[in-house]
Write an enzyme that holds these catalytic residues in place. Structure first.
Site, PDB file in Angstrom:
ATOM      1  CB  ALA A  22     -12.053   5.091  43.149  1.00 32.95           C
ATOM      2  CB  SER A  23      -7.100   2.209  41.827  1.00 28.25           C
ATOM      3  OG  SER A  23      -7.196   2.151  40.418  1.00 28.25           O
ATOM      4  CB  VAL A  73     -17.284  -1.693  35.487  1.00 30.79           C
ATOM      5  CG1 VAL A  73     -16.953  -1.139  36.859  1.00 30.79           C
ATOM      6  CG2 VAL A  73     -16.382  -1.123  34.403  1.00 30.79           C
ATOM      7  CB  SER A 151     -14.724  11.958  27.138  1.00 28.94           C
ATOM      8  OG  SER A 151     -13.656  12.598  26.455  1.00 28.94           O
ATOM      9  CE1 TYR A 164     -12.046   7.290  26.849  1.00 30.58           C
ATOM     10  CE2 TYR A 164     -12.216   9.345  25.630  1.00 30.58           C
ATOM     11  CZ  TYR A 164     -12.105   8.676  26.829  1.00 30.58           C
ATOM     12  OH  TYR A 164     -12.049   9.382  28.010  1.00 30.58           O
ATOM     13  CE  LYS A 168     -15.192   7.820  28.571  1.00 28.12           C
ATOM     14  NZ  LYS A 168     -15.477   7.622  30.001  1.00 28.12           N
TER      15      LYS A 168
END
Ligand code: NAP
Length: 256
Positions: A22-23, A73, A151, A164, A168
């Site tokens: 969340a940065s 994570v 995604s 990726y 996803k």
């Protein structure tokens, strides 16, 4: 930054929400919107402490409450410690948004094992790790909302993103399995599949790639982080209580 006002209706007052990654970008927008609805938000980050602190300061400036907590994570043991600490500090855990994600793009025939593993470990295993330990507290509470950020690449596939897209697409299977396992305990699990969104993840794309992408978007433009945040707030809210195991496409119509 658009729509950065605390204009929520307070529908998440009393709830504790964890947003991974969340940065900045989409995670930052989700943290701000959840806080605007009254949630006490845990802003997770991996390396960008200053930027995470800035998100906290912004939430507080707008009248909300938030705390900043570091955790990679991809690290199973670190996720256990992180989510235990959240429950210890906040006393509860109501909403988990698995947003942390990375890309290491490259054509399949040239992709290194390291780039494949890094993306799978952060995006897919990271989502599993956080669900694994957040669900403990949610099971105790007999309620919870888990929202996983997938995604359009996981739905349609994308040349140059085998790692990726696999991560996803895996998130979608994980979402549906977790939804089936946790439903009887009052926990819903859904995914959001964003299309192309204006963040640091996409700003490095060449003009040619961006033009090619826009040509495939019926609404004719990239989305903004706030577009994804609105969907996350809905899935976290009481209004979504009868929705589980679903993939909400927020992509300007790319995948239909
Ligand atoms: P971004 O701007 O690159 O931000 C990524 C965030 O994830 C950062 O806060 C980063 O933290 C965090 N992160 C990365 N690795 C982490 C780890 N191991 N542990 C904890 N946090 C970690 O990305 P974004 O565009 O906002 O994307 C957010 C999510 O939406 C991702 O899952 C992405 O795959 C998905 N998505 C994005 C798009 C798009 O077009 N932008 C489209 C579809 C889906 P630090 O700053 O501390 O490194």
């Amino acid at each position: 930054m658009q729509n950065e006002k605390m204009t929520g209706s307070g529908r998440l007052r009393g709830k504790t929400a964890v947003v991974t990654g969340a940065s900045r970008g989409i995670g930052r927008a989700i943290a701000l919107r959840l806080a605007a609805e009254g949630a006490d938000v845990v802003i997770n980050y991996q390396g960008s402490r200053e930027r995470a602190e800035e998100v906290k300061a912004r939430i507080e400036e707008l009248g909300g409450t938030a705390r900043v907590m570091q955790c990679d994570v991809a690290d199973f043991a670190a996720c256990e410690a992180f989510l235990k600490e959240v429950t210890k500090q906040a006393g509860r855990l109501d909403i988990l948004v698995n947003n942390a994600g990375i890309t290491r793009d490259g054509l399949l025939m040239r992709m290194s094992e390291e780039d494949y593993d890094a993306v799978l470990n952060t995006n897919l295993k990271g989502t599993f790790n956080c669900i694994r330990f957040a669900a403990r507290q949610m099971l105790r509470q007999k309620s919870g909302r888990i929202i996983n950020i997938s995604s359009v690449s996981g739905v349609l596939g994308n040349a140059g993103q085998a790692n990726y897209s696999a991560s996803k697409a895996g998130i979608i299977g994980l979402t549906k399995s977790a939804a089936r396992e946790l439903a009887s305990r009052g926990i819903t699990v859904n995914a959001i599949a964003p299309g192309f969104v204006n963040t640091e993840m996409t700003e490095g794309l060449s003009d040619k790639v961006k033009e090619g992408a826009v040509a495939q978007i019926p609404l004719g433009k990239f989305g903004e982080p706030e577009d994804i945040a609105e969907a996350a707030v809905f899935l976290a809210s009481e209004g979504a209580r009868y929705i589980t195991g679903q993939v909400l496409h927020v992509d300007g119509g790319m995948a239909m």
